[in-house]
Design an enzyme around this catalytic site. Structure first.
Site, PDB file in Angstrom:
ATOM      1  N   TRP A 156     -16.461 -18.189   8.127  1.00  0.00           N
ATOM      2  CA  TRP A 156     -16.074 -17.171   7.156  1.00  0.00           C
ATOM      3  C   TRP A 156     -14.723 -16.567   7.548  1.00  0.00           C
ATOM      4  O   TRP A 156     -14.481 -16.239   8.706  1.00  0.00           O
ATOM      5  CB  TRP A 156     -17.134 -16.064   7.086  1.00  0.00           C
ATOM      6  CG  TRP A 156     -16.708 -14.941   6.191  1.00  0.00           C
ATOM      7  CD1 TRP A 156     -16.736 -14.910   4.836  1.00  0.00           C
ATOM      8  CD2 TRP A 156     -16.139 -13.691   6.610  1.00  0.00           C
ATOM      9  NE1 TRP A 156     -16.223 -13.721   4.368  1.00  0.00           N
ATOM     10  CE2 TRP A 156     -15.849 -12.957   5.435  1.00  0.00           C
ATOM     11  CE3 TRP A 156     -15.842 -13.127   7.848  1.00  0.00           C
ATOM     12  CZ2 TRP A 156     -15.285 -11.679   5.474  1.00  0.00           C
ATOM     13  CZ3 TRP A 156     -15.278 -11.862   7.885  1.00  0.00           C
ATOM     14  CH2 TRP A 156     -15.015 -11.148   6.706  1.00  0.00           C
ATOM     15  N   ASP A 164     -17.253  -6.224  -7.845  1.00  0.00           N
ATOM     16  CA  ASP A 164     -18.615  -5.739  -7.623  1.00  0.00           C
ATOM     17  C   ASP A 164     -18.722  -4.236  -7.891  1.00  0.00           C
ATOM     18  O   ASP A 164     -17.791  -3.475  -7.637  1.00  0.00           O
ATOM     19  CB  ASP A 164     -18.994  -6.037  -6.169  1.00  0.00           C
ATOM     20  CG  ASP A 164     -20.485  -6.046  -5.929  1.00  0.00           C
ATOM     21  OD1 ASP A 164     -21.234  -5.654  -6.838  1.00  0.00           O
ATOM     22  OD2 ASP A 164     -20.891  -6.438  -4.821  1.00  0.00           O
ATOM     23  N   ARG A 167     -26.972  -9.559   4.099  1.00  0.00           N
ATOM     24  CA  ARG A 167     -26.254  -8.688   3.156  1.00  0.00           C
ATOM     25  C   ARG A 167     -27.232  -7.948   2.234  1.00  0.00           C
ATOM     26  O   ARG A 167     -26.929  -7.671   1.086  1.00  0.00           O
ATOM     27  CB  ARG A 167     -25.238  -9.486   2.341  1.00  0.00           C
ATOM     28  CG  ARG A 167     -24.070  -8.653   1.790  1.00  0.00           C
ATOM     29  CD  ARG A 167     -23.010  -9.538   1.166  1.00  0.00           C
ATOM     30  NE  ARG A 167     -21.894  -8.758   0.645  1.00  0.00           N
ATOM     31  CZ  ARG A 167     -21.712  -8.469  -0.640  1.00  0.00           C
ATOM     32  NH1 ARG A 167     -22.579  -8.885  -1.538  1.00  0.00           N
ATOM     33  NH2 ARG A 167     -20.667  -7.770  -1.030  1.00  0.00           N
ATOM     34  N   LYS A 191     -15.804 -14.178 -12.199  1.00  0.00           N
ATOM     35  CA  LYS A 191     -15.769 -14.567 -10.787  1.00  0.00           C
ATOM     36  C   LYS A 191     -17.213 -14.668 -10.318  1.00  0.00           C
ATOM     37  O   LYS A 191     -17.924 -13.669 -10.228  1.00  0.00           O
ATOM     38  CB  LYS A 191     -15.002 -13.547  -9.953  1.00  0.00           C
ATOM     39  CG  LYS A 191     -14.939 -13.913  -8.469  1.00  0.00           C
ATOM     40  CD  LYS A 191     -14.033 -12.994  -7.680  1.00  0.00           C
ATOM     41  CE  LYS A 191     -13.950 -13.447  -6.228  1.00  0.00           C
ATOM     42  NZ  LYS A 191     -12.993 -12.634  -5.448  1.00  0.00           N
ATOM     43  N   ASP A 210     -19.899 -15.363  -7.577  1.00  0.00           N
ATOM     44  CA  ASP A 210     -19.979 -15.303  -6.117  1.00  0.00           C
ATOM     45  C   ASP A 210     -21.333 -15.803  -5.617  1.00  0.00           C
ATOM     46  O   ASP A 210     -22.299 -15.940  -6.384  1.00  0.00           O
ATOM     47  CB  ASP A 210     -19.739 -13.863  -5.650  1.00  0.00           C
ATOM     48  CG  ASP A 210     -19.009 -13.790  -4.312  1.00  0.00           C
ATOM     49  OD1 ASP A 210     -19.080 -14.767  -3.543  1.00  0.00           O
ATOM     50  OD2 ASP A 210     -18.386 -12.750  -4.034  1.00  0.00           O
ATOM     51  N   CYS A 239     -16.697 -18.654  -6.072  1.00  0.00           N
ATOM     52  CA  CYS A 239     -16.498 -17.908  -4.832  1.00  0.00           C
ATOM     53  C   CYS A 239     -17.801 -17.942  -4.054  1.00  0.00           C
ATOM     54  O   CYS A 239     -18.884 -17.924  -4.642  1.00  0.00           O
ATOM     55  CB  CYS A 239     -16.091 -16.465  -5.150  1.00  0.00           C
ATOM     56  SG  CYS A 239     -15.958 -15.386  -3.699  1.00  0.00           S
ATOM     57  N   ASP A 252     -11.932 -15.089   1.895  1.00  0.00           N
ATOM     58  CA  ASP A 252     -11.893 -13.624   1.873  1.00  0.00           C
ATOM     59  C   ASP A 252     -10.765 -13.078   2.746  1.00  0.00           C
ATOM     60  O   ASP A 252     -10.459 -11.888   2.690  1.00  0.00           O
ATOM     61  CB  ASP A 252     -13.225 -13.051   2.369  1.00  0.00           C
ATOM     62  CG  ASP A 252     -14.292 -13.040   1.285  1.00  0.00           C
ATOM     63  OD1 ASP A 252     -13.951 -13.268   0.109  1.00  0.00           O
ATOM     64  OD2 ASP A 252     -15.467 -12.798   1.615  1.00  0.00           O
TER      65      ASP A 252
END
Length: 691
Positions: free
Chosen positions: A169, A335, A411, A444, A446, A492, A514
Site C-alpha cells: 500500500w 467519502d 478499517r 470512483k 473503491d 480504486c 494513495d
C-alpha cells in the site's frame, strides 16, 4: 490472421510482426511450436517435424512442450487444468474439432463429461488466450480444482531475466528484475482482489535494453485472487502458467449444464526492447481493452484530502468554485456523503445521501457543479459494509463469514458476499437509483480491504465465492454502464490494489496509488508504465508539505509536472492555497490541457528512470512531442545530463514551443536536449512540434 496446415492439425496465428504456432499430434497431444518473430506456415510445419526431446521413466517428453498441460498421464510440470469427479481425477482428452473465424482459433477437446475449448486470438502482436469448460452430461458434477487461462512456452535461450512489479500500500508498482533460476517463481494474490503486492504481469528477456532486444510479456485480465508460475524446467525450458485463484483447493463445481470461462491471459513478443513492449501493451489496451479510450480524460478535483469525512453541501460548493476557477473539468465528492458516514466506523452499505449534510439529496450540488462548467462525480465502495449500518442490521447474513470464528474488521468494515444473487440485486437497485437521482457523471469505485473470512455456510460449495464475487462485480459494472452510458468509472482499491486488464475493460481510469507525494509517484508511475498507458493513470497534485504520508515539501511546479505524466487531478485543500498558488495552478492546468492529447494518446518513451538525479519521459503523437523532466537533486558542479530523445524523425526539424528554438531531429536523437534544470525538486515541460 489464422492459417491452417493441410492436414488440419497445424495452426499459425500472425500479427503485424509476430507469429504463434501450435501442432496437434496423432495422439491428440497439443504441442507448442513457435512464439516470436513472424514466420510462414511452411516454417511452422517444418518445426513440427523436428524430433522431440529424449524421455525416460523419470523425464517426460511432453514437459515444456505442451500448450496446455493437464493433470494426468506422463506429465510432471505444473498442470494448467486439474479436475475431479466422484470417480476419478485428472484429464485424458480426445480432440473433437477446431473452428477458425474472425481472427479467433478454437480447439475443442472432450473428456466426458467435460468439454474443453482452448481459445486463441491475435490482436496486433498480442495473443489473447483463454479456456472455456462445460459439463455437458446429465449426471454428476465436475470440480475444477484449478483452471488456468494458458501456459506460455518460451524459446530456448540462455540467461533469462524476469521483470515484475511488486509493492505494498502506497508503494505500488515497483519494477524489479532478477535472473531466472531452475525451479518455480510464484507471484499472485490470495486477497480476493488483484492486490498492491504484485501486478499480474511479467516480462522475460535475455539481453534487452529499453529500446532493443527480444522481450516476452504476459498479463492476466482478472481482478480477484490470481497466480502466475514462472518455471525454468530441468532442461532449461521456460513456461509461464497463470489464471484465476491462488491455490489448487478448488475454484468451482460445475453441475450438469454449467460452464466456466477463464479470464484472458494475454501474451506479447517484441524485438523493440522493454520500451517497445510497453508501447505495444499501451496500444493494445487503448485499442481493445479500455472503454472509450479515444476520448480525453478530464482534469478532476477530488475533495478527500481537503475534507475527509467532515463534509457539507456548502463546503463542497466552496471547493467547487475554486476548482472551476482553476480550470478543473470534473468535481468529485469523496467519502462521507451517505448514510451515517461521519467516520469510517459507520454507513457503508447505505447508499443514500446523508440528510443532515445533503438535505435535498445530491442533485442541488450536482446542478451547481454543472452550472460552474464542470462534471460531477461521487465516491462509492459497494462491495463493503459497516456493522453499524442499516443494511447490516437488516441482513447480517449477507457478509462473508466463517461460522464459529472471530471475524476480521479491517478499517471497521466487512466484505459483502457478491456471489449471492440477493446481494447483487440489492447493489444494482441501490446504485441504479443513485445514478438516476442526480446528474452524476463519474463514479470512483473503491475497495478498501482484503478477503479474510471468505466463508458462506449456506452454500454447498462455499469456495466458489472467490470466483463468483469477481464475476458478479464485472456483471454489475456491465449492467450499470449499459443503463448509464454517460457515467465514467474509476477503479480504486486503497490506491493501486485493483489494477489489471479485467477491471480496465470496464472502467475509464484507475487510481494508481494513495501516495500522492510527487517524488514517490515518479517510481510508482515508472513501474505502472511498463504495462499500462498514461490514458488510465490518475495522478493528483496535493498539498505541501505532504502531511498524508511523509511530510515532504515540494514546489507546485514539481507536483504538477509529476502528475501531468498521466490523467491530471488536484486533491489539495484549495481553501488554504494562496491566490498566487491558485493562479499558478490555473496556468499548469491550462498547459496540461494543451499537451493532454499527446500524453494520454501518444507513444511513451522512458528517457531516464527515476533513480535519483535527472529522470524524464517523452510522449510522441504525430508531429507533436512532449518531454516531462524532473531533477530530484543536484550536486554542485554537476550539470544535469542531456536527454537523448526518441521517436523523432532524424531528417526533420522541430521547434520548441517554450523558447522558439529550432532543433534537428538527428541532433535531439544522438546528442540530446539540455533541460536547464538545477537544484532540488526542479521540473520542466518541453513541447516540440515538427515544422
Amino acid at each position: 490472421m489464422v492459417e491452417i496446415g493441410a492436414d488440419g492439425r497445424t495452426w499459425l496465428l500472425s500479427g503485424t510482426a509476430s507469429s504463434y504456432a501450435l501442432r496437434l499430434t496423432e495422439r491428440d497431444e497439443l504441442l507448442h511450436l513457435h512464439w516470436g518473430a513472424r514466420i510462414a506456415l511452411a516454417d511452422a510445419e517444418a518445426l513440427a517435424t523436428l524430433p522431440g526431446p529424449h524421455s525416460s521413466s523419470f523425464e517426460s517428453g511432453l514437459d515444456g512442450r505442451e500448450e496446455y498441460p493437464v493433470e494426468g498421464g506422463p506429465r510432471f510440470v505444473r498442470p494448467a487444468l486439474s479436475v475431479r469427479t466422484d470417480e476419478r481425477r485428472g484429464t485424458e482428452w480426445t480432440f473433437e474439432t477446431y473452428e477458425a473465424d474472425g481472427g479467433e482459433l478454437r480447439l475443442r477437446f472432450r473428456d466426458a463429461p467435460l468439454t474443453i475449448t482452448l481459445h486463441y486470438r491475435m490482436r496486433d502482436d498480442v495473443v489473447e488466450r483463454w479456456v472455456s469448460l462445460a459439463n455437458d452430461a446429465d449426471g454428476a458434477p465436475v470440480e475444477l480444482l484449478r483452471a488456468d487461462s494458458a501456459t506460455w512456452t518460451l524459446p530456448e535461450r540462455e540467461d533469462w531475466r524476469l521483470s515484475q512489479l511488486h509493492g505494498r500500500w502506497a508503494a505500488e508498482s515497483r519494477l524489479v528484475g532478477s535472473g531466472l533460476t531452475y525451479g518455480e517463481k510464484i507471484i499472485g494474490s490470495r486477497r480476493g482482489h488483484t492486490g498492491h503486492q504484485h501486478l499480474p504481469w511479467v516480462a522475460l528477456e535475455t539481453d534487452a535494453t529499453e529500446e532493443r532486444g527480444e522481450v516476452y510479456g504476459c498479463a492476466l485480465a482478472w481482478s480477484g485472487s490470481w497466480r502466475m508460475a514462472v518455471a525454468q524446467l530441468s532442461d532449461a525450458r521456460v513456461q509461464i502458467t497463470g489464471g484465476a485463484g491462488y491455490d489448487d483447493s478448488g475454484l468451482l463445481r460445475l453441475a450438469a449444464g454449467e460452464s466456466f470461462t477463464t479470464p484472458v491471459f494475454a501474451g506479447l513478443w517484441t524485438d523493440g526492447g522493454l520500451g517497445g513492449a510497453s508501447r505495444a501493451w499501451h496500444a493494445y489496451q487503448r485499442t481493445y481493452v479500455i472503454p472509450d479510450a479515444d476520448q480525453d480524460r478530464p482534469v478532476l478535483y477530488n475533495s478527500w484530502e481537503a475534507t475527509q469525512f467532515d463534509i457539507s453541501e456548502e463546503q463542497q460548493g466552496t471547493l467547487a468554485r475554486r476548482a472551476a476557477a482553476m480550470g478543473v473539468e470534473l468535481f468529485v465528492v469523496d467519502d462521507g456523503w451517505f448514510g451515517a458516514r461521519v467516520n469510517d466506523r459507520a454507513g457503508l452499505g447505505d447508499w443514500t445521501p446523508n440528510p443532515d449534510r445533503f438535505p435535498n439529496g445530491l442533485k442541488p450540488l450536482a446542478d451547481y457543479v454543472h452550472a460552474l462548467g464542470m462534471r460531477f462525480g461521487i465516491w462509492v465502495e459497494p462491495e463493503m459494509i459497516n456493522a453499524d449500518s442499516d443494511l447490516y442490521r437488516a441482513h447480517p447474513d449477507w457478509v462473508q463469514f466463517q461460522p464459529g470464528r472471530r471475524r476480521t474488521e479491517f478499517r471497521n468494515q466487512l466484505v459483502l458476499n457478491l456471489a449471492r444473487e440477493d446481494v447483487q440485486e440489492y447493489l444494482w437497485e441501490r446504485l441504479d437509483t443513485l445514478l438516476s437521482s442526480a446528474p452524476i457523471d463519474y463514479v470512483k469505485w473503491d475497495f478498501n480491504r482484503c478477503f479474510t473470512d471468505a466463508g458462506w455456510p449456506e452454500d454447498p460449495y462455499p469456495q466458489r465465492l472467490w470466483v463468483d464475487h469477481v464475476r458478479a462485480l464485472y456483471a454489475l459494472f456491465d449492467r450499470l454502464r449499459a443503463a448509464h452510458p454517460g457515467v465514467a468509472f474509476e477503479s480504486c482499491s486503497g490506491g493501486g490494489g485493483r489494477i489489471d486488464l479485467g477491471v480496465l475493460s470496464r472502467t475509464d481510469q484507475v487510481w494508481t496509488s494513495d501516495n500522492t507525494d510527487p517524488l514517490d509517484r515518479l517510481a510508482i508511475q515508472h513501474g505502472f508504465s511498463q504495462v499500462h498507458p498514461a490514458r488510465v493513470m490518475a495522478a493528483w497534485v496535493t498539498d505541501s508539505p505532504n502531511n498524508q504520508l511523509n511530510g515532504r515539501v515540494s514546489s507546485l511546479r514539481f507536483r504538477f509536472v509529476s502528475a501531468m505524466a498521466g490523467v491530471l487531478g488536484v486533491g489539495g485543500d484549495l481553501t488554504r492555497w494562496s491566490e498566487e498558488e491558485l493562479a499558478e495552478a490555473g496556468e499548469w492546468v491550462a498547459l496540461y490541457k494543451e499537451i493532454r492529447p499527446v500524453v494520454q494518446h501518444g507513444d511513451l518513451y522512458r528517457l531516464r528512470p527515476p533513480a535519483g538525479g535527472l529522470s524524464a519521459v517523452q510522449y510522441v503523437r504525430g508531429d507533436e512531442s512532449v518531454v516531462l523532466a524532473w531533477l530530484q537533486a543536484q550536486h554542485y558542479g554537476e550539470a544535469a545530463p542531456a536527454l537523448r530523445l526518441r521517436g523523432l524523425d532524424p531528417a526533420a526539424t522541430y521547434e520548441c514551443r517554450e523558447t522558439g528554438e529550432v532543433h534537428r531531429g538527428a541532433v535531439l536523437l544522438h546528442h540530446g536536449l539540455r533541460t536547464g534544470l538545477r537544484g532540488d525538486f526542479d521540473a520542466k515541460v518541453v513541447r516540440l512540434r515538427r515544422i
